[in-house]
Design a protein around this motif. Structure first.
Motif, short mmCIF file in Angstrom:
data_model
loop_
_atom_site.label_atom_id
_atom_site.label_comp_id
_atom_site.label_asym_id
_atom_site.label_seq_id
_atom_site.Cartn_x
_atom_site.Cartn_y
_atom_site.Cartn_z
N LEU A 1 0.80 -1.21 0.00
CA LEU A 1 0.00 0.00 0.00
C LEU A 1 0.84 1.27 0.00
O LEU A 1 0.43 2.30 -0.53
N GLN A 2 2.02 1.18 0.59
CA GLN A 2 2.86 2.38 0.67
C GLN A 2 4.32 2.00 0.87
O GLN A 2 4.63 1.02 1.56
N ILE A 3 5.21 2.77 0.26
CA ILE A 3 6.66 2.62 0.47
C ILE A 3 7.21 4.01 0.77
O ILE A 3 6.97 4.95 0.02
N ARG A 4 7.95 4.09 1.86
CA ARG A 4 8.53 5.39 2.25
C ARG A 4 9.96 5.19 2.71
O ARG A 4 10.23 4.35 3.56
N GLU A 5 10.87 5.98 2.14
CA GLU A 5 12.27 5.88 2.53
C GLU A 5 12.48 6.56 3.87
O GLU A 5 11.90 7.59 4.16
N GLY A 6 13.33 5.98 4.67
CA GLY A 6 13.62 6.58 5.98
C GLY A 6 14.37 5.61 6.85
O GLY A 6 14.52 4.43 6.55
N GLY A 7 14.88 6.13 7.96
CA GLY A 7 15.55 5.27 8.93
C GLY A 7 16.96 4.92 8.57
O GLY A 7 17.46 3.88 8.94
N GLY A 8 17.66 5.80 7.84
CA GLY A 8 19.08 5.54 7.58
C GLY A 8 19.49 5.66 6.14
O GLY A 8 20.16 4.80 5.61
N ALA A 9 19.05 6.71 5.45
CA ALA A 9 19.45 6.90 4.06
C ALA A 9 20.84 7.54 4.00
O ALA A 9 21.29 8.14 4.94
N ARG A 10 21.51 7.38 2.86
CA ARG A 10 22.83 7.96 2.68
C ARG A 10 22.74 9.47 2.81
O ARG A 10 21.75 10.05 2.39
N PRO A 11 23.69 10.18 3.38
CA PRO A 11 24.99 9.63 3.70
C PRO A 11 25.08 9.07 5.11
O PRO A 11 25.30 9.80 6.04
#
Length: 255
Positions: A199-209
């Motif tokens: 239903l949903q995808i969200r980036e987060g929790g430790g993206a570069r850098p």
């Protein structure tokens, strides 16, 4: 007037005013619709992807600055220090493409004139910031030591990186999705349900850098001390760099 008669009279006035009052059956239907809309069970999982690589080069941020009573004098001192820096780098066979100017600045230099009297002008300061790529990791400490032996030169930061960092970032992102699905399947199997559509995808929790620089802080030779011959700085490359990516995925649950 009886209670029943009073209620009938109020309802008559409301109907005459054109106000629609839902019946109990109508209210029940609305509640059932809302309940049906939000009755889909979901699961939200955070996934983490971690990829490690050996460092391929050191990235050094170098600051060359000088202060004097006039702009030409400060500029000349900074220019002389920059010239010496470039000569040192040429001696170490650092490619021109691995040296670039990041920033140049001319500002008024101020000195404190008392606890409550503020500050006063004390000439001018010029500064130039360079970025250096040192690919031979065995000579990083020696190069830095040579540069710090030059007056008005400071090393602002030093960290390690790799060439194709974007590809490694993508690997970490894919690993984060795999990790999230793995966790979701464990939870749903234990709960006796199945994963449905995403239903949903969200980036987060430790993206570069996330690949944190190996911080050495600002380094400079002690004031009034000439480092000749220059002392090699104790710089040790890390055994590996960590690239991390985080993601949140929401799945619909099925019976």
């Amino acid at each position: 007037m009886s209670t029943t008669g009073y209620i009938s009279k109020i309802m008559g006035l409301i109907m005459a005013a054109g106000i629609i009052v839902p019946t109990m059956n109508g209210m029940a239907t609305a509640q059932e619709t809302a309940s049906e809309t939000y009755s889909k069970a979901t699961i939200v999982i955070q996934g983490t992807g971690i990829v490690t690589r050996k460092p391929e080069f050191a990235r050094v941020i170098l600051n060359v600055s000088a202060r004097s009573e006039t702009i030409p004098e400060a500029s000349a001192a900074s220019k002389e220090a920059s010239k010496k820096v470039l000569e040192k780098l040429k001696a170490f066979k650092i490619a021109d493409t691995d040296i670039k100017t990041l920033n140049m600045d001319v500002s008024i230099s101020r000195k404190s004139s008392g606890k409550f009297s503020g500050s006063s002008e004390d000439g001018y300061r010029t500064s130039q910031q360079f970025e250096l790529i040192l690919r031979d990791q065995t000579t990083v400490g020696q190069v830095i030591g040579e540069l710090l032996a030059i007056d008005n030169v400071r090393v602002q930061s030093l960290f390690w990186d790799i060439e194709k960092s974007q590809e490694v970032d993508d690997e970490a992102r894919k690993a984060a999705v795999v990790d999230a699905r793995h966790r979701a399947e464990i939870y749903t199997q234990a709960a006796g349900t199945k994963l449905g559509k995403v239903l949903q995808i969200r980036e987060g929790g430790g993206a570069r850098p996330f690949n944190q620089p190996v911080a050495y802080g600002a380094m400079a030779a002690p004031a009034g001390v000439s480092a000749s011959p220059a002392a090699e700085m104790p710089v040790v490359p890390p055994s590996e760099l960590t690239f991390e990516s985080g993601i949140y995925i929401v799945w619909e649950l099925q019976p």
